[in-house]
Design an enzyme around this catalytic site. Structure first.
Site: not given
Length: 322
Positions: A84-85, A136-137, A154, A160, A247
Site C-alpha cells: 500500500k505504500d 481515505r479514512r 503519526r 499510535r 495530488c
C-alpha cells in the site's frame, strides 16, 4: 536457468513492523532455499524523518523511496515494502518480483465499544477525537460520523495504539494486518466492513522489489509468489495509477481473487465525505490490470473527475502577489 545468489540482502525500514515484514520474507527464502544466507539491512526513510502530515509532504513514496534506492544503488538485492505504500510507478529498471500470500486487508477501530468496528464508531460521543493520517479514512469518517473530530496520527503502529490507551485520542483507525503482524493477532471484534470501508490498494500485502535485470533474484522469488495475491495487487495498483494524477487522493480498492475470476470494489472520496463514490467490477484474473483501469474509469465517469479537479485546486499553491 540462472545462478541463485548464495547471499541475499533485504532492504527494509527500521520500524518494528517493517522489520517484522522483512522477517516474513526472510523466512520464506530460508524455507525454500536454506543454502542462501539472508541479511536484513535497515534504511531510514523520509517518512521516518519528517513528522508533518502525510498530505503536506506528498503522501506517496514516503516509506519506500530510500528503500528502493538501496536496490538501485546495489546496496541490497531486494526491498520489502508494504504494497500500500508503493508509488504507482516504480523506479526505472525495478519490478515487483514477488507478492507473498496476503494477510487480511480490512481496517479496524482501536477504541470505543462494540462487536464490530461500526459499533465502536457509533459508541463514540459527539466530538470524539479519532486519529488517522489517511485522507481515505478521513473521507469515510466524514461520511459515517461527520460530528467526530479527526486528528493527525503519526508514529509507528505501537505508538499510535498507545495514544488510544493513554487517552490522547478516543479511537484510531488502523490496518488489521499491521496489528496482526506486530502483535500476533488483530482485534476481531473491531473489524470495519471492507465492502463499505474500502481499504487502500495493496493493504495487507507485501511487495518484494528488485532490479528486473537480476534474473537470479527474479527466478528465486518467482517460486515464492502467490498468484491470487499477485492478481489482486495488480488490479488494485492499476486502479490507483489511473486515479492518482499528482495530488493526494483519498481512494480505496479491494480485489478478491477466486477460481472464477476477480471481483473489485473501488472508492474515491471527497474532502467533506458527502460526495464519496463507490463502484464494482468483475472479470477474468488475467485481465487484472485492465479491470482496475475500467473500474477507475467508471468512477471518473460518475463524477470522480470533478472530485479530482477539486482536490487539485485545493492542493494548488496560492498565487504570489507581484
Amino acid at each position: 536457468m540462472s545462478q541463485v545468489p548464495s547471499k541475499l540482502v533485504i532492504a527494509s525500514r527500521g520500524s518494528r513492523l517493517a522489520l517484522r515484514q522483512a522477517s516474513i520474507v526472510e523466512a520464506l527464502v530460508s524455507a525454500a532455499r536454506p543454502d542462501i544466507t539472508v541479511e536484513v539491512r535497515q534504511v531510514t526513510t523520509t517518512g521516518d524523518k519528517d513528522s508533518r502530515p502525510f498530505a503536506a509532504i506528498g503522501g506517496k513514496g514516503l516509506f519506500t523511496s530510500e528503500v528502493e534506492r538501496a536496490v538501485l544503488e546495489g546496496a541490497a538485492d531486494v526491498a520489502v515494502h508494504s504494497a500500500k505504500d508503493l508509488t504507482a510507478e516504480l523506479a526505472p529498471g525495478c519490478a515487483i518480483v514477488c507478492v507473498p500470500a496476503r494477510a487480511v486487508a480490512h481496517d479496524v477501530v482501536v477504541g470505543g465499544e462494540g462487536a464490530t468496528g461500526e459499533e465502536r464508531l457509533a459508541s463514540l460521543r459527539n466530538g470524539a477525537r479519532v486519529g488517522t493520517s489517511s485522507m481515505r479514512r478521513r473521507a469515510l469518517l466524514a461520511e459515517a460520523r461527520p460530528d467526530l473530530e479527526t486528528v493527525e496520527l503519526r508514529g509507528n503502529l505501537d505508538t499510535r495504539m498507545r495514544k488510544v490507551e493513554d487517552g490522547e485520542i478516543d479511537a484510531a483507525i488502523l490496518a488489521a494486518a499491521g496489528i496482526e503482524r506486530l502483535l500476533g493477532a488483530a482485534p476481531v471484534d473491531a473489524t470495519l466492513d471492507p465492502g463499505w470501508w474500502i481499504p487502500p490498494p495493496g493493504q495487507g500485502a507485501l511487495a518484494v522489489e528488485a532490479l528486473a535485470e537480476r534474473a537470479d533474484v527474479v527466478e528465486l522469488f518467482a517460486a515464492l509468489d502467490d498468484p491470487a495475491a499477485r492478481d489482486e495487487v495488480t488490479a488494485e495498483r492499476a486502479f490507483a495509477a489511473r486515479l492518482e494524477g499528482g495530488c493526494s487522493v483519498p481512494l480505496g480498492c479491494l480485489a478478491r481473487a477466486s477460481s472464477s475470476g476477480l471481483l473489485l470494489t473501488g472508492f474515491l472520496g471527497s474532502p467533506e465525505g458527502s460526495g464519496n463514490l463507490r463502484d464494482r467490477a468483475s472479470g477474468a484474473r488475467h485481465e487484472a490490470a485492465q479491470l482496475g483501469v475500467e473500474l477507475a474509469d467508471a468512477i471518473l465517469a460518475a463524477g470522480g473527475d470533478e472530485i479530482l479537479a477539486d482536490l487539485r485546486e485545493v492542493e494548488a499553491p496560492e498565487p504570489v502577489e507581484p
